[in-house]
Write an enzyme that holds these catalytic residues in place. Structure first.
Site, mmCIF file in Angstrom:
data_model
loop_
_atom_site.group_PDB
_atom_site.id
_atom_site.type_symbol
_atom_site.label_atom_id
_atom_site.label_comp_id
_atom_site.label_asym_id
_atom_site.label_seq_id
_atom_site.Cartn_x
_atom_site.Cartn_y
_atom_site.Cartn_z
ATOM 1 N N SER A 184 -42.194 73.466 -74.058
ATOM 2 C CA SER A 184 -41.818 73.288 -72.653
ATOM 3 C C SER A 184 -41.211 71.937 -72.339
ATOM 4 O O SER A 184 -40.484 71.806 -71.361
ATOM 5 C CB SER A 184 -43.028 73.541 -71.758
ATOM 6 O OG SER A 184 -44.121 72.750 -72.172
ATOM 7 N N HIS A 212 -41.675 79.995 -71.750
ATOM 8 C CA HIS A 212 -40.276 79.607 -71.521
ATOM 9 C C HIS A 212 -39.280 80.482 -72.279
ATOM 10 O O HIS A 212 -38.081 80.241 -72.227
ATOM 11 C CB HIS A 212 -40.064 78.139 -71.896
ATOM 12 C CG HIS A 212 -40.576 77.193 -70.862
ATOM 13 N ND1 HIS A 212 -39.905 76.931 -69.699
ATOM 14 C CD2 HIS A 212 -41.730 76.490 -70.789
ATOM 15 C CE1 HIS A 212 -40.595 76.077 -68.969
ATOM 16 N NE2 HIS A 212 -41.713 75.796 -69.614
ATOM 17 N N LYS A 243 -41.890 81.802 -64.293
ATOM 18 C CA LYS A 243 -40.687 81.027 -64.592
ATOM 19 C C LYS A 243 -39.446 81.904 -64.417
ATOM 20 O O LYS A 243 -39.044 82.152 -63.303
ATOM 21 C CB LYS A 243 -40.833 80.395 -65.972
ATOM 22 C CG LYS A 243 -41.871 79.268 -65.869
ATOM 23 C CD LYS A 243 -42.329 78.671 -67.147
ATOM 24 C CE LYS A 243 -43.307 77.542 -66.805
ATOM 25 N NZ LYS A 243 -44.266 77.284 -67.862
HETATM 26 C C1 LIG Z 1 -45.644 76.873 -67.643
HETATM 27 C C2 LIG Z 1 -46.326 77.188 -68.906
HETATM 28 C C3 LIG Z 1 -47.522 77.906 -68.907
HETATM 29 C C4 LIG Z 1 -48.245 78.249 -67.630
HETATM 30 O O1 LIG Z 1 -47.622 79.263 -66.915
HETATM 31 P P1 LIG Z 1 -47.951 79.450 -65.368
HETATM 32 O O2 LIG Z 1 -47.621 80.862 -65.120
HETATM 33 O O3 LIG Z 1 -47.105 78.478 -64.621
HETATM 34 O O4 LIG Z 1 -49.418 79.156 -65.203
HETATM 35 C C5 LIG Z 1 -48.068 78.255 -70.115
HETATM 36 N N1 LIG Z 1 -47.477 77.918 -71.288
HETATM 37 C C6 LIG Z 1 -46.334 77.212 -71.324
HETATM 38 C C7 LIG Z 1 -45.712 76.876 -72.627
HETATM 39 C C8 LIG Z 1 -45.726 76.822 -70.132
HETATM 40 O O5 LIG Z 1 -44.601 76.102 -70.162
#
Ligand SMILES: *Cc1c(COP(=O)(O)O)cnc(C)c1O
Length: 397
Positions: A184, A212, A243
């Site tokens: 990320s 992602h 996302k």
């Molecule tokens: C953003 C993210 C999460 C968490 O996801 P949310 O739905 O925002 O709680 C988990 N793993 C990774 C790699 C992320 O970038």
């Protein structure tokens, strides 16, 4: 009696952050999340969101939310194991399982809950976790909650993971090999085919967090397993609905028995209320769009290539990125935050990221272009980035 504030250590810590230039206030969006938004009263080009495909503002998602709220209410009013499983929640679970070509799926409140809840549920203190050093905080927390023994390997170092698992061969306890699909903060892709081989060789459970990669990699955004053609070889796939999908939530995909087990043991599933029906409805609409408008993903990648090559031509260092997540490396956290603030003043919204989110000395601003940005917006962003970076001696002038 004069009572001294038992929380005074918090303000002392905050003062030290202010001195170090790493104290941050929350930026306030005053419009929907779009390529250009009003933030803290300023019009800025938004390079800070995870709205990869522009779905957060898609009329079909909004319409679906409104309709579901009218039909099923504003909230579900219970956890899923009690009275909080509505037909629309099960419809979304089934829809994602079909999309990902797996037996079963369960949606959690967030990607964070999906990772932490799953890892903590399936492992015990007798077990072993082999984890990439740059894995997401929600994986790290799940590992800690499980009380299993945690073995961290250097970033993407498959040989090191192999060596650790080799040392565990013949020892008791289950083994889990776990990685982010796309990292990320750096935007690089995990060496999943090689990791899968290592897991298979040592009889380890293979788990990937595609937060992602969901909606970004693979056919119609099916993620890294599809991107690498590893169907049936990754035991647990986590994805996010927060996302690229543009709404909120996380999901776990795998065998029917994995999902049944999580129904009984995953603590966020058992002890935290399910999504409002509007969330499930918007997510369903988003999967329709992933399948019917693949050009969104194509635009995302075209914009990504365009923006990266413009940054490279301007002389920026963008690390190891292979995806729309493009860090611009600056070194010290203080510089990253100052750069981010100066960019904001000039009309570009890109977050400064420093320790502890990334290692000391590897501070950066993180940019993410979306399918919805126009070439004019990207050109203007690069022009501003270059001008500000030269002024701050981040780029030679
Ligand atoms: C953003 C993210 C999460 C968490 O996801 P949310 O739905 O925002 O709680 C988990 N793993 C990774 C790699 C992320 O970038």
């Amino acid at each position: 009696m004069v009572r001294t504030d038992p929380l005074s250590f918090l303000s002392e810590q905050i003062e030290s952050w202010k001195k170090a230039g790493t104290y941050q206030t929350l930026r306030q969006l005053q419009t929907a999340c779009q390529p250009v938004c009003r933030v803290d009263g300023k019009e800025v080009i938004n390079l800070a969101s995870n709205n990869y495909l522009g779905l957060a503002g898609h009329p079909k998602l909004i319409e679906a939310a409104v309709e579901a709220a009218r039909k099923y209410g504003a909230g579900s009013a219970a956890v899923r194991t009690i009275a909080g499983t509505m037909s629309i929640h099960l419809e979304l679970d089934r829809r994602i399982a079909a999309f990902k070509q797996v037996e079963a799926c369960v949606v959690f409140q967030s990607g964070f809950a999906a990772n932490a809840g799953t890892v903590a549920a399936i492992l015990t203190p007798e077990d072993h976790i082999v984890s990439d050093e740059l894995n997401h905080a929600s994986i790290i927390d799940g590992c800690r909650l499980s009380k299993a023994k945690i073995h961290v390997f250097p970033h993407k170092d498959v040989a090191a993971a192999d060596r650790i698992l080799g040392e565990l061969d013949g020892k008791s306890g289950r083994k889990l090999l776990i990685t982010d699909g796309v990292f990320s903060m750096d935007g690089d892709i995990a060496p999943l085919p090689a990791l899968v081989e290592v897991a298979e060789r040592h009889g380890a459970i293979m788990m990937v967090d595609d937060a992602h990669a969901s909606g970004v990699l693979g056919r119609n955004g099916r993620g890294t397993v599809d991107h690498f053609g590893l169907h049936g070889r990754v035991d647990i796939q986590v994805g996010t609905l927060s996302k690229a999908i543009g709404v909120l939530g996380g999901y776990v995909c795998g065998s029917r028995s994995l999902i049944d087990f999580l129904y009984h043991r995953a603590r966020p599933f058992l002890f935290s209320t399910s999504h409002p029906p509007a969330v499930a409805a918007s997510c369903l609409a988003a999967f329709d769009i992933l399948e019917s408008e693949p050009e969104r993903i194509e635009n995302l990648w075209n914009n990504t290539r365009y923006f990266k090559s413009a940054l490279a031509a301007a002389g920026f260092s963008t690390g190891e990125s292979e995806t729309p997540i493009t860090p611009i490396m600056v070194g010290e956290a203080r510089t990253a935050h100052a750069f981010s603030n100066a960019l904001f003043e000039q009309g570009v919204f890109a977050t400064g990221i420093g320790y502890p989110t990334v290692p000391q000395g590897k501070a950066r601003i993180r940019t993410i272009v979306t399918a919805a940005h126009t070439r004019e917006q990207l050109d203007r962003a690069v022009e501003i980035l270059t001008r500000v970076a030269r002024k701050m001696n981040i780029l030679a002038s």
